[in-house]
Structure formats: structure tokens, C-alpha cells
Design a protein around this motif. Sequence first.
Motif, PDB file in Angstrom:
ATOM      1  N   ARG A  13     -31.081  33.026  -6.187  1.00  0.00           N
ATOM      2  CA  ARG A  13     -32.379  32.402  -6.428  1.00  0.00           C
ATOM      3  C   ARG A  13     -32.660  32.388  -7.918  1.00  0.00           C
ATOM      4  NH1 ARG A  13     -36.244  34.761  -1.618  1.00  0.00           N
ATOM      5  NH2 ARG A  13     -34.804  34.248   0.056  1.00  0.00           N
ATOM      6  N   TYR A  14     -33.092  31.245  -8.416  1.00  0.00           N
ATOM      7  CA  TYR A  14     -33.489  31.097  -9.807  1.00  0.00           C
ATOM      8  C   TYR A  14     -35.007  31.071  -9.823  1.00  0.00           C
ATOM      9  CZ  TYR A  14     -28.611  29.826 -10.216  1.00  0.00           C
ATOM     10  OH  TYR A  14     -27.249  29.845 -10.160  1.00  0.00           O
ATOM     11  N   GLN A  15     -35.605  32.049 -10.520  1.00  0.00           N
ATOM     12  CA  GLN A  15     -37.045  32.197 -10.484  1.00  0.00           C
ATOM     13  C   GLN A  15     -37.628  32.154 -11.885  1.00  0.00           C
ATOM     14  OE1 GLN A  15     -37.377  35.978  -8.402  1.00  0.00           O
ATOM     15  NE2 GLN A  15     -37.475  34.916  -6.421  1.00  0.00           N
ATOM     16  N   SER A  16     -38.850  31.600 -11.981  1.00  0.00           N
ATOM     17  CA  SER A  16     -39.550  31.557 -13.262  1.00  0.00           C
ATOM     18  C   SER A  16     -40.933  32.170 -13.106  1.00  0.00           C
ATOM     19  CB  SER A  16     -39.675  30.113 -13.755  1.00  0.00           C
ATOM     20  OG  SER A  16     -40.532  29.380 -12.911  1.00  0.00           O
ATOM     21  N   CYS A  17     -41.470  32.598 -14.239  1.00  0.00           N
ATOM     22  CA  CYS A  17     -42.816  33.169 -14.303  1.00  0.00           C
ATOM     23  C   CYS A  17     -43.671  32.245 -15.164  1.00  0.00           C
ATOM     24  CB  CYS A  17     -42.756  34.561 -14.921  1.00  0.00           C
ATOM     25  SG  CYS A  17     -44.379  35.352 -15.096  1.00  0.00           S
ATOM     26  N   HIS A  18     -44.967  32.294 -14.974  1.00  0.00           N
ATOM     27  CA  HIS A  18     -45.881  31.460 -15.755  1.00  0.00           C
ATOM     28  C   HIS A  18     -45.801  31.766 -17.248  1.00  0.00           C
ATOM     29  CE1 HIS A  18     -48.800  34.696 -16.495  1.00  0.00           C
ATOM     30  NE2 HIS A  18     -48.413  35.126 -15.302  1.00  0.00           N
ATOM     31  N   CYS A  19     -45.301  32.947 -17.607  1.00  0.00           N
ATOM     32  CA  CYS A  19     -45.193  33.328 -19.019  1.00  0.00           C
ATOM     33  C   CYS A  19     -43.982  32.698 -19.705  1.00  0.00           C
ATOM     34  CB  CYS A  19     -45.129  34.852 -19.165  1.00  0.00           C
ATOM     35  SG  CYS A  19     -43.557  35.583 -18.637  1.00  0.00           S
ATOM     36  N   GLY A  20     -43.108  32.043 -18.932  1.00  0.00           N
ATOM     37  CA  GLY A  20     -41.925  31.407 -19.491  1.00  0.00           C
ATOM     38  C   GLY A  20     -40.631  32.158 -19.231  1.00  0.00           C
ATOM     39  N   ALA A  21     -40.713  33.361 -18.675  1.00  0.00           N
ATOM     40  CA  ALA A  21     -39.516  34.157 -18.387  1.00  0.00           C
ATOM     41  C   ALA A  21     -38.812  33.605 -17.150  1.00  0.00           C
ATOM     42  CB  ALA A  21     -39.888  35.613 -18.159  1.00  0.00           C
ATOM     43  N   TRP A  22     -37.498  33.769 -17.124  1.00  0.00           N
ATOM     44  CA  TRP A  22     -36.674  33.375 -15.985  1.00  0.00           C
ATOM     45  C   TRP A  22     -35.847  34.554 -15.541  1.00  0.00           C
ATOM     46  CZ3 TRP A  22     -36.076  28.672 -13.408  1.00  0.00           C
ATOM     47  CH2 TRP A  22     -36.829  27.614 -13.914  1.00  0.00           C
ATOM     48  N   ARG A  23     -35.467  34.566 -14.263  1.00  0.00           N
ATOM     49  CA  ARG A  23     -34.532  35.566 -13.764  1.00  0.00           C
ATOM     50  C   ARG A  23     -33.706  34.955 -12.644  1.00  0.00           C
ATOM     51  NH1 ARG A  23     -38.070  39.998 -10.302  1.00  0.00           N
ATOM     52  NH2 ARG A  23     -38.702  38.593  -8.619  1.00  0.00           N
ATOM     53  N   VAL A  24     -32.552  35.565 -12.408  1.00  0.00           N
ATOM     54  CA  VAL A  24     -31.665  35.161 -11.326  1.00  0.00           C
ATOM     55  C   VAL A  24     -31.566  36.343 -10.379  1.00  0.00           C
ATOM     56  CG1 VAL A  24     -29.346  34.402 -10.702  1.00  0.00           C
ATOM     57  CG2 VAL A  24     -30.370  33.649 -12.867  1.00  0.00           C
ATOM     58  N   VAL A  25     -31.823  36.105  -9.099  1.00  0.00           N
ATOM     59  CA  VAL A  25     -31.837  37.163  -8.094  1.00  0.00           C
ATOM     60  C   VAL A  25     -30.794  36.841  -7.026  1.00  0.00           C
ATOM     61  CG1 VAL A  25     -33.244  38.338  -6.361  1.00  0.00           C
ATOM     62  CG2 VAL A  25     -34.297  37.546  -8.484  1.00  0.00           C
ATOM     63  N   LEU A  26     -29.984  37.825  -6.687  1.00  0.00           N
ATOM     64  CA  LEU A  26     -29.023  37.679  -5.596  1.00  0.00           C
ATOM     65  C   LEU A  26     -29.555  38.431  -4.387  1.00  0.00           C
ATOM     66  CD1 LEU A  26     -26.262  36.884  -4.395  1.00  0.00           C
ATOM     67  CD2 LEU A  26     -25.388  39.048  -5.297  1.00  0.00           C
ATOM     68  N   VAL A  27     -29.727  37.724  -3.277  1.00  0.00           N
ATOM     69  CA  VAL A  27     -30.157  38.342  -2.024  1.00  0.00           C
ATOM     70  C   VAL A  27     -28.932  38.389  -1.115  1.00  0.00           C
ATOM     71  CG1 VAL A  27     -31.715  38.204  -0.060  1.00  0.00           C
ATOM     72  CG2 VAL A  27     -32.476  37.398  -2.300  1.00  0.00           C
TER      73      VAL A  27
END
Length: 61
Positions: A22-36
Motif C-alpha cells: 500500500r502506498y499511503q500519503s498524509c496531508h502534511c506531504g509525507a508518504w510511506r509504503v506499507v506491506l500487509v
Amino acid sequence: MAINDHSWRTRSRHHSVDGTVRYQSCHCGAWRVVLVPDEERILADAIGSVRAEPGSGGPVG
């Protein structure tokens, strides 16, 4: 909201041999990649399918 608080929103996802990425973003501009891992996804799907909204007679989700 504190400096370290994020509100993650999944923007994209795809399946891999290791699970769902999963590619996720935050309203602050940060991004992260999460493996489930598949085991967690299967468990979450199973839990979701047995939950029902009161009075509806059907699954929630």
C-alpha cells in the motif's frame, strides 16, 4: 494534531508475492509504503465478513 501525528490515506495498492503493498500519503506531504502480509489480509477479511450492522441482517464493509 501533534507534530508526529499523521493521517494516512491509501492512494494505491497492489498484490505481491509477500502480500499487499500500500502506498499511503498524509496531508502534511509525507508518504510511506506499507506491506500487509497475506496472513493479516486474510484475517482482516474474515473478521470483516462476520461483522454485521445491527438490524441490517448483512455484513458491514
